[in-house]
Design a protein around this motif. Structure first.
Motif, PDB file in Angstrom:
ATOM      1  N   LEU A 164      -3.580   7.518   2.475  1.00 24.29           N
ATOM      2  CA  LEU A 164      -3.031   6.259   2.021  1.00 24.29           C
ATOM      3  C   LEU A 164      -3.402   5.189   3.041  1.00 24.29           C
ATOM      4  O   LEU A 164      -3.459   5.474   4.242  1.00 24.29           O
ATOM      5  N   GLY A 218       0.774  -1.234   0.000  1.00 24.07           N
ATOM      6  CA  GLY A 218       0.000   0.000   0.000  1.00 24.07           C
ATOM      7  C   GLY A 218       0.802   1.278   0.000  1.00 24.07           C
ATOM      8  O   GLY A 218       0.228   2.368  -0.095  1.00 24.07           O
ATOM      9  N   GLY A 219       2.109   1.183   0.114  1.00 30.03           N
ATOM     10  CA  GLY A 219       2.932   2.376   0.105  1.00 30.03           C
ATOM     11  C   GLY A 219       2.971   3.014  -1.269  1.00 30.03           C
ATOM     12  O   GLY A 219       2.566   2.417  -2.262  1.00 30.03           O
ATOM     13  N   GLY A 220       3.463   4.241  -1.317  1.00 27.49           N
ATOM     14  CA  GLY A 220       3.554   4.939  -2.579  1.00 27.49           C
ATOM     15  C   GLY A 220       3.799   6.414  -2.387  1.00 27.49           C
ATOM     16  O   GLY A 220       4.140   6.870  -1.292  1.00 27.49           O
ATOM     17  N   LEU A 221       3.615   7.167  -3.457  1.00 30.08           N
ATOM     18  CA  LEU A 221       3.798   8.613  -3.443  1.00 30.08           C
ATOM     19  C   LEU A 221       2.450   9.305  -3.322  1.00 30.08           C
ATOM     20  O   LEU A 221       1.514   8.999  -4.065  1.00 30.08           O
ATOM     21  N   VAL A 222       2.358  10.239  -2.394  1.00 29.14           N
ATOM     22  CA  VAL A 222       1.120  10.981  -2.184  1.00 29.14           C
ATOM     23  C   VAL A 222       1.445  12.437  -1.857  1.00 29.14           C
ATOM     24  O   VAL A 222       2.492  12.731  -1.277  1.00 29.14           O
ATOM     25  N   THR A 247       7.345  -1.048   3.623  1.00 29.31           N
ATOM     26  CA  THR A 247       6.799  -0.441   2.415  1.00 29.31           C
ATOM     27  C   THR A 247       7.056   1.061   2.466  1.00 29.31           C
ATOM     28  O   THR A 247       6.872   1.701   3.503  1.00 29.31           O
ATOM     29  N   GLN A 248       7.512   1.618   1.358  1.00 28.69           N
ATOM     30  CA  GLN A 248       7.901   3.021   1.309  1.00 28.69           C
ATOM     31  C   GLN A 248       6.701   3.942   1.154  1.00 28.69           C
ATOM     32  O   GLN A 248       5.860   3.747   0.274  1.00 28.69           O
ATOM     33  N   VAL A 249       6.647   4.958   2.003  1.00 32.68           N
ATOM     34  CA  VAL A 249       5.634   6.004   1.906  1.00 32.68           C
ATOM     35  C   VAL A 249       6.356   7.326   1.704  1.00 32.68           C
ATOM     36  O   VAL A 249       7.207   7.701   2.509  1.00 32.68           O
ATOM     37  N   THR A 250       6.028   8.013   0.629  1.00 33.48           N
ATOM     38  CA  THR A 250       6.649   9.298   0.332  1.00 33.48           C
ATOM     39  C   THR A 250       5.570  10.356   0.192  1.00 33.48           C
ATOM     40  O   THR A 250       4.658  10.223  -0.627  1.00 33.48           O
ATOM     41  N   THR A 258       7.060  10.846   5.663  1.00 32.62           N
ATOM     42  CA  THR A 258       7.839  10.071   4.701  1.00 32.62           C
ATOM     43  C   THR A 258       8.791   9.126   5.427  1.00 32.62           C
ATOM     44  O   THR A 258       9.602   9.551   6.252  1.00 32.62           O
TER      45      THR A 258
END
Length: 119
Positions: free
Chosen positions: A18, A8-12, A113-116, A90
């Motif tokens: 998210l 579920g991580g990602g760029l927002v 998981t990466q969250v940015t 982030t």
């Protein structure tokens, strides 16, 4: 052994939302304390939120009111709903499962998981 897989991580953008998920290899949500931690580059890993088998939740002061941790027993899944995201959120987010029973400790971690959060 318990396997944990985050997704579920990602760029927002700042102010966005998210939802992260953590799927366990077995039915552990009812007996383990589940938690989310995060680690930004060059910083220590920190607690974000936890939920006990009884449903009690705990949040870091920096995310309280914005994040919500929840679980779904039948799906062996714990979630982290993140709203009103800020750039300081982030980080790599890690799922954790913890249990202490009769002197034995059980502690498992997902790969992260990466969250940015960026404009």
């Amino acid at each position: 052994q318990v396997q944990l897989v985050e997704a579920g991580g990602g760029l927002v953008q700042p102010g966005g939302s998210l939802r992260l998920s953590c799927v366990a290899s077995g039915s552990i949500f009812s007996i383990y304390v589940m938690g989310w931690y995060r680690q930004a580059p060059g910083k220590q890993r920190e607690l974000v939120a936890t939920i006990t088998p009884d449903g009690s939740t705990n949040y870091a002061g920096s995310v309280k009111g914005r994040f919500t941790i929840s679980g779904h027993n039948a799906k062996n899944t714990v979630y982290l709903q993140m709203n009103s995201l800020k750039p300081e959120d982030t980080a790599v987010y890690y799922c954790n499962a913890y249990r202490r029973h009769m002197g034995s400790l059980f502690d498992y971690w997902g790969q992260g998981t990466q969250v940015t959060v960026s404009s």
